[in-house]
Design a protein around this motif. Structure first.
Motif, PDB file in Angstrom:
ATOM      1  N   SER A 110       0.872  -1.182   0.093  1.00  0.00           N
ATOM      2  CA  SER A 110      -0.153  -0.057   0.026  1.00  0.00           C
ATOM      3  C   SER A 110       1.031   1.260   0.035  1.00  0.00           C
ATOM      4  O   SER A 110       1.864   1.131   0.274  1.00  0.00           O
ATOM      5  CB  SER A 110      -1.082  -0.221   1.226  1.00  0.00           C
ATOM      6  N   LYS A 111       0.567   2.334  -0.843  1.00  0.00           N
ATOM      7  CA  LYS A 111       1.247   3.526  -0.771  1.00  0.00           C
ATOM      8  C   LYS A 111       2.238   3.784   0.318  1.00  0.00           C
ATOM      9  O   LYS A 111       1.584   3.822   1.607  1.00  0.00           O
ATOM     10  CB  LYS A 111       0.622   4.888  -1.120  1.00  0.00           C
ATOM     11  N   SER A 112       3.493   3.839   0.206  1.00  0.00           N
ATOM     12  CA  SER A 112       4.430   4.461   1.163  1.00  0.00           C
ATOM     13  C   SER A 112       5.410   4.968   0.580  1.00  0.00           C
ATOM     14  O   SER A 112       6.473   4.319   0.065  1.00  0.00           O
ATOM     15  CB  SER A 112       4.819   2.954   2.119  1.00  0.00           C
ATOM     16  N   GLU A 133       2.080  -2.544  -6.344  1.00  0.00           N
ATOM     17  CA  GLU A 133       1.482  -1.360  -5.733  1.00  0.00           C
ATOM     18  C   GLU A 133      -0.083  -1.648  -5.736  1.00  0.00           C
ATOM     19  O   GLU A 133      -0.458  -1.887  -6.949  1.00  0.00           O
ATOM     20  CB  GLU A 133       2.061  -0.030  -6.475  1.00  0.00           C
ATOM     21  N   THR A 134      -0.772  -1.160  -4.873  1.00  0.00           N
ATOM     22  CA  THR A 134      -2.125  -1.344  -4.723  1.00  0.00           C
ATOM     23  C   THR A 134      -3.047  -0.131  -4.746  1.00  0.00           C
ATOM     24  O   THR A 134      -4.219  -0.176  -5.015  1.00  0.00           O
ATOM     25  CB  THR A 134      -2.575  -2.410  -3.756  1.00  0.00           C
ATOM     26  N   ASP A 135      -2.409   1.012  -4.351  1.00  0.00           N
ATOM     27  CA  ASP A 135      -2.923   2.382  -4.736  1.00  0.00           C
ATOM     28  C   ASP A 135      -3.026   2.517  -6.014  1.00  0.00           C
ATOM     29  O   ASP A 135      -1.865   2.432  -6.781  1.00  0.00           O
ATOM     30  CB  ASP A 135      -2.031   3.242  -3.707  1.00  0.00           C
ATOM     31  N   GLY A 200       1.980  -8.433   3.248  1.00  0.00           N
ATOM     32  CA  GLY A 200       1.258  -7.155   2.783  1.00  0.00           C
ATOM     33  C   GLY A 200       2.369  -6.146   3.397  1.00  0.00           C
ATOM     34  O   GLY A 200       2.690  -6.238   4.832  1.00  0.00           O
ATOM     35  N   ILE A 201       2.676  -5.157   2.693  1.00  0.00           N
ATOM     36  CA  ILE A 201       3.691  -4.198   3.369  1.00  0.00           C
ATOM     37  C   ILE A 201       2.832  -2.800   3.179  1.00  0.00           C
ATOM     38  O   ILE A 201       2.297  -2.322   2.220  1.00  0.00           O
ATOM     39  CB  ILE A 201       4.984  -3.959   2.559  1.00  0.00           C
ATOM     40  N   THR A 202       2.921  -1.975   4.203  1.00  0.00           N
ATOM     41  CA  THR A 202       2.324  -0.693   4.095  1.00  0.00           C
ATOM     42  C   THR A 202       3.351   0.293   4.887  1.00  0.00           C
ATOM     43  O   THR A 202       4.312  -0.142   5.628  1.00  0.00           O
ATOM     44  CB  THR A 202       1.189  -0.509   5.128  1.00  0.00           C
TER      45      THR A 202
END
Ligand code: SF4
Length: 464
Positions: A110-112, A133-135, A200-202
Motif C-alpha cells: 500500500s502506498k508508502s 503497488e495497490t494504490d 502485505g507491506i504498508t
C-alpha cells in the motif's frame, strides 16, 4: 557545480518550458486548491489547530526516545515485533528475511514513501518476488516504470488519455477506456494479487505510543486489503511519525485529510495494534513494524533542522510552491520533492550533492503559510544554504567569488572604482548559468550612484 546540480538545472529548464506538463499539473493543483479552501471551513479556528498540532509534534520529537520505547513496549505486548533499522540496508535485510521465511512469491504494497526511500521494490524484484503497488496512482506509476511524482498524488502529472494508453500497452486493456473503466481494470488485476500475496507491506501515517498502534489513512481501501488478506503485515516507517496518544488522531486525521486532499476526513482510517488476536476473524497472523532512522537522528541532533521532523507528509507545501508548479516532482530526483523534500533531502542523502535543492525556492513563504504543523520551511531552506557554506560544501571558485564580492561591496571606494562594464562582465561570468536563458540579469549603470552624485554636487558647486 556538482553533477546532480547540473542535471537538476537542465531538467528544470526543460520542464519549465513544457507547456503541456504545466497545463496538466496546474489544472490538478487548482482543483486541489479549491478543495482545500472548502475543506478548511470545517475548522472553526484553523490557526489554533495548526499551533496545537505544531506543539504536539514539537514535544513529541523532543522526547522521541521516550515515545519510541513506549511504542515498542505496547506493540510488543500485543504480539507484534518491532525491528530497528539504522539505515535502508538494515530495513531491506529485515524485510528480505521475513519474506524468505514465508517463501513469499507475491507481495502487495500500500502506498508508502518510506519504501520508495529505501528502494524496496527493486530489492524484492531482484529476489524474484512479484511486488505489486495497490494504490491506484502508485499502480499507474509502477506500470510506467516511474517513481511517484507527488507525496500524495503519485500520478497527478498523467492525463487520462496517457493512463488509458498505458493500460492498453501493459495490461492489454481495450484502448481509450474512461477513468471509471480503467479503475475497474486495475481493481480486477489487484484483487487477484491480494488473494495470492503472502506478505502485505504498508507505511504508517502515525505511530501511536500509548496503545502501540499504527494509524493508516487512505481513500481506496487498498491498505485495508493489504493488511488483512496476507498472513504477514510489515509496516515500514520513519521514526518521526510518532504521536503520543491515539487521542491526538482527533486533530491530526482531519488536518492531514484537509491539507492533503481537501477532505474533512479520508475515506478509510484504520488503527492496527498487532496481529490477529484469538477470536478475531481477520487480520494478519504476524505483524512487524520496522522503525527506520536512515539519517533522521542526524536531523534530530540539529536544533534548527529538527523542526522538519514534524512533517506529516500532507503534500500541501508542494501544491502551493511556485517552483514545484513549474518544474514538477521528478526533476528533484529525490524521494521527497517540493519544499519539504528540498529541506530534508540534503540530510538524508548528503549535503554536498543536494545543497542545490535549497536554492529551488523563491522564498515566498507560501509553503510555511500552508503547512498544517507550522514548519518554517522557507526559513529552513535558508538555514540549509548557510549550513552548506559553513560545512565547506561550496567549491573553491564559489568561495573565492563570494570573498571578492564581500571585499568589493563593503568598501565604497572599491565599489566606485570598478566601472559598470567590469561589474556587468563579472556578474555575467558568475551568475548567467544559474540565472537561466529566460531571465535578464540586472544591468549595472556605467557609474555608481554615489559617483554620479558626487560629480553632480561638484558641478553644482562649481556653477555657484
Ligand atoms: S512540510 Fe508541512 S505542508 Fe509540507 S508535506 Fe510536511 S506537513 Fe505537509
Amino acid at each position: 557545480m556538482t553533477s546532480r546540480e547540473k542535471v537538476f538545472q537542465a531538467e528544470s529548464k526543460a520542464k519549465a518550458a513544457d507547456l503541456k506538463h504545466r497545463a496538466i499539473i496546474n489544472r490538478v493543483l487548482k482543483q486541489s486548491d479549491d478543495a482545500f479552501r472548502k475543506g478548511k471551513e470545517q475548522f472553526s479556528d484553523l490557526e489554533k489547530a495548526r499551533r496545537h498540532a505544531a506543539n504536539v509534534k514539537s514535544d513529541t520529537i523532543a522526547r522521541l526516545d521516550y515515545y519510541l520505547l513506549e511504542f515498542e513496549s505496547n506493540f510488543t505486548k500485543a504480539g507484534g515485533k518491532v525491528i530497528w533499522a539504522e539505515n535502508a540496508q538494515q530495513a531491506l535485510d529485515a524485510i528480505g528475511e521475513i519474506c524468505a521465511g514465508k517463501c513469499a512469491s507475491v507481495v502487495v504494497k500500500s502506498k508508502s514513501m518510506v519504501t520508495e526511500e529505501i528502494h524496496l521494490n527493486s530489492f524484492l524484484s531482484e529476489r524474484g518476488i512479484d511486488v505489486v503497488e495497490t494504490d491506484l496512482g502508485e499502480y499507474i506509476q509502477q506500470l510506467a516504470g516511474e517513481p511517484p511524482y507527488h507525496i500524495v498524488a503519485p500520478s497527478m502529472h498523467k492525463s487520462k488519455e496517457e493512463v488509458a494508453r498505458l493500460f492498453h500497452e501493459k495490461l492489454n486493456a481495450p484502448p481509450g477506456l474512461t477513468p471509471e473503466e480503467l479503475t475497474l481494470v486495475a481493481r480486477e488485476k489487484l484483487r487477484q494479487k491480494f488473494r495470492e500475496a503472502e506478505v502485505g507491506i504498508t507505511g504508517a501515517n502515525f505511530l501511536l505510543a500509548d496503545i502501540g498502534g499504527v494509524a493508516i489513512t487512505e481513500n481506496e481501501g487498498n491498505a485495508r486489503l493489504t493488511t488483512s488478506f496476507p498472513r504477514v503485515h510489515i509496516v515500514v516507517t520513519g521514526i518521526e511519525k510518532m504521536l503520543p496518544s491515539v487521542k491526538d488522531l482527533g486533530l491530526f486525521w482531519p488536518l492531514l485529510a484537509t491539507h492533503g486532499s481537501g477532505q474533512k476526513i479520508a475515506v478509510y482510517n484504520s488503527v492496527f495494534t498487532g496481529p490477529r488476536k484469538q477470536g478475531e476473524v481477520d487480520g494478519p497472523e504476524e505483524m512487524y513494524v520496522i522503525l527506520l532512522d536512515n539519517g533522521r537522528t542526524g536531523i534530530l541532533a540539529d536544533p534548527v533542522a529538527r523542526e522538519s521532523l514534524h512533517c506529516i507528509r500532507c503534500g500541501a507545501c508542494l501544491n502551493v510552491c511556485p517552483v514545484y508548479k513549474n518544474i514538477g516532482g521528478h526533476t528533484y530526483r529525490a524521494t521527497y520533492s517540493g519544499p519539504i523534500g528540498s529541506v530534508i533531502t540534503p540530510y538524508l542523502r548528503g549535503m554536498k550533492e543536494n545543497k542545490h535543492l535549497s536554492y529551488a525556492s523563491s522564498l515566498c513563504g507560501a509553503c510555511t503559510e500552508v503547512c498544517p504543523v507550522g514548519i518554517n520551511l522557507h526559513g529552513l531552506l535558508l538555514y540549509n544554504r548557510r549550513s552548506a557554506i559553513s560545512g565547506h560544501h561550496g567549491s573553491v571558485f564559489e568561495k573565492a567569488a563570494w570573498k571578492g564580492w564581500k571585499m568589493v561591496s563593503s568598501d565604497r571606494r572599491l565599489l566606485d572604482a570598478v566601472g559598470g562594464k567590469t561589474k556587468n562582465f563579472v556578474i555575467n561570468r558568475l551568475f548567467s548559468a544559474q540565472w537561466g536563458d529566460h531571465r535578464k540579469l540586472p544591468v549595472f549603470a556605467g557609474k555608481s550612484f554615489s559617483r554620479q552624485w558626487k560629480e553632480k554636487m561638484n558641478q553644482d558647486n562649481a556653477g555657484k
